[in-house]
Design a protein around this motif. Structure first.
Motif, mmCIF file in Angstrom:
data_model
loop_
_atom_site.group_PDB
_atom_site.id
_atom_site.type_symbol
_atom_site.label_atom_id
_atom_site.label_comp_id
_atom_site.label_asym_id
_atom_site.label_seq_id
_atom_site.Cartn_x
_atom_site.Cartn_y
_atom_site.Cartn_z
ATOM 1 N N GLY A 4 0.793 -1.218 0.000
ATOM 2 C CA GLY A 4 0.000 0.000 0.000
ATOM 3 C C GLY A 4 0.830 1.275 0.000
ATOM 4 O O GLY A 4 0.275 2.360 0.028
ATOM 5 N N VAL A 5 2.145 1.190 -0.015
ATOM 6 C CA VAL A 5 3.001 2.373 0.012
ATOM 7 C C VAL A 5 3.480 2.729 -1.386
ATOM 8 O O VAL A 5 3.622 3.898 -1.716
ATOM 9 N N SER A 6 3.713 1.748 -2.237
ATOM 10 C CA SER A 6 4.247 1.988 -3.568
ATOM 11 C C SER A 6 3.215 2.661 -4.460
ATOM 12 O O SER A 6 2.019 2.391 -4.367
ATOM 13 N N ILE A 7 3.704 3.540 -5.340
ATOM 14 C CA ILE A 7 2.838 4.194 -6.318
ATOM 15 C C ILE A 7 3.294 3.800 -7.715
ATOM 16 O O ILE A 7 4.470 3.518 -7.940
ATOM 17 N N LYS A 8 2.353 3.771 -8.660
ATOM 18 C CA LYS A 8 2.670 3.412 -10.033
ATOM 19 C C LYS A 8 3.113 4.674 -10.774
ATOM 20 O O LYS A 8 2.452 5.708 -10.703
ATOM 21 N N ILE A 9 4.230 4.577 -11.500
ATOM 22 C CA ILE A 9 4.749 5.700 -12.266
ATOM 23 C C ILE A 9 5.021 5.251 -13.697
ATOM 24 O O ILE A 9 5.159 4.067 -13.970
ATOM 25 N N GLY A 10 5.103 6.213 -14.599
ATOM 26 C CA GLY A 10 5.467 5.933 -15.979
ATOM 27 C C GLY A 10 6.874 6.418 -16.248
ATOM 28 O O GLY A 10 7.361 7.334 -15.589
ATOM 29 N N LEU A 11 7.534 5.808 -17.226
ATOM 30 C CA LEU A 11 8.864 6.234 -17.647
ATOM 31 C C LEU A 11 8.747 6.777 -19.064
ATOM 32 O O LEU A 11 8.425 6.041 -20.004
ATOM 33 N N LYS A 12 8.973 8.085 -19.209
ATOM 34 C CA LYS A 12 8.764 8.792 -20.475
ATOM 35 C C LYS A 12 10.089 9.075 -21.167
ATOM 36 O O LYS A 12 11.023 9.578 -20.550
ATOM 37 N N CYS A 13 10.152 8.763 -22.457
ATOM 38 C CA CYS A 13 11.349 8.995 -23.259
ATOM 39 C C CYS A 13 11.593 10.498 -23.402
ATOM 40 O O CYS A 13 10.684 11.256 -23.735
ATOM 41 N N GLU A 14 12.819 10.918 -23.146
ATOM 42 C CA GLU A 14 13.179 12.334 -23.259
ATOM 43 C C GLU A 14 13.210 12.815 -24.709
ATOM 44 O O GLU A 14 12.954 13.974 -24.969
ATOM 45 N N GLU A 15 13.497 11.935 -25.651
ATOM 46 C CA GLU A 15 13.646 12.352 -27.046
ATOM 47 C C GLU A 15 12.332 12.359 -27.824
ATOM 48 O O GLU A 15 12.043 13.314 -28.525
ATOM 49 N N CYS A 16 11.523 11.292 -27.702
ATOM 50 C CA CYS A 16 10.284 11.238 -28.492
ATOM 51 C C CYS A 16 9.035 11.561 -27.671
ATOM 52 O O CYS A 16 7.987 11.832 -28.236
ATOM 53 N N GLY A 17 9.114 11.510 -26.334
ATOM 54 C CA GLY A 17 7.975 11.871 -25.490
ATOM 55 C C GLY A 17 6.995 10.744 -25.219
ATOM 56 O O GLY A 17 5.965 10.968 -24.598
ATOM 57 N N ASP A 18 7.278 9.538 -25.672
ATOM 58 C CA ASP A 18 6.392 8.396 -25.424
ATOM 59 C C ASP A 18 6.615 7.848 -24.017
ATOM 60 O O ASP A 18 7.745 7.804 -23.544
ATOM 61 N N ILE A 19 5.526 7.389 -23.381
ATOM 62 C CA ILE A 19 5.638 6.669 -22.113
ATOM 63 C C ILE A 19 5.723 5.192 -22.478
ATOM 64 O O ILE A 19 4.726 4.569 -22.815
ATOM 65 N N ASN A 20 6.930 4.641 -22.444
ATOM 66 C CA ASN A 20 7.175 3.283 -22.913
ATOM 67 C C ASN A 20 7.112 2.236 -21.811
ATOM 68 O O ASN A 20 6.927 1.061 -22.099
ATOM 69 N N TYR A 21 7.298 2.634 -20.557
ATOM 70 C CA TYR A 21 7.369 1.672 -19.453
ATOM 71 C C TYR A 21 6.595 2.192 -18.257
ATOM 72 O O TYR A 21 6.442 3.399 -18.081
ATOM 73 N N THR A 22 6.101 1.257 -17.428
ATOM 74 C CA THR A 22 5.516 1.608 -16.136
ATOM 75 C C THR A 22 6.213 0.773 -15.068
ATOM 76 O O THR A 22 6.676 -0.334 -15.336
ATOM 77 N N THR A 23 6.285 1.322 -13.866
ATOM 78 C CA THR A 23 6.912 0.629 -12.751
ATOM 79 C C THR A 23 6.331 1.174 -11.451
ATOM 80 O O THR A 23 5.469 2.054 -11.471
ATOM 81 N N TYR A 24 6.782 0.640 -10.336
ATOM 82 C CA TYR A 24 6.341 1.087 -9.029
ATOM 83 C C TYR A 24 7.523 1.632 -8.256
ATOM 84 O O TYR A 24 8.656 1.190 -8.451
ATOM 85 N N LYS A 25 7.263 2.604 -7.374
ATOM 86 C CA LYS A 25 8.307 3.083 -6.479
ATOM 87 C C LYS A 25 7.694 3.497 -5.156
ATOM 88 O O LYS A 25 6.514 3.840 -5.080
#
Length: 56
Positions: A4-25
């Protein structure tokens, strides 16, 4: 996740702007923004991906 502490985040490419990956932190233990070198399928090369919030 189960704790219940982790949040879902996206990883966005700096060059093309696409969100290609999701993960938790865990924002309590890892306070700074994530920046990881990952593969971008659109550009077909490894680029820097930075953390972004995902819409719930």
């Amino acid at each position: 996740m189960g704790n219940g502490v982790s949040i879902k985040i996206g990883l966005k490419c700096e060059e093309c702007g696409d969100i290609n990956y999701t993960t938790y932190k865990n924002p309590k233990t890892f306070t700074e923004k994530m920046a990881i070198k990952k593969y971008s399928p659109r550009l077909k090369k490894h680029t820097i991906h930075k953390e972004v919030k995902l819409k719930s």
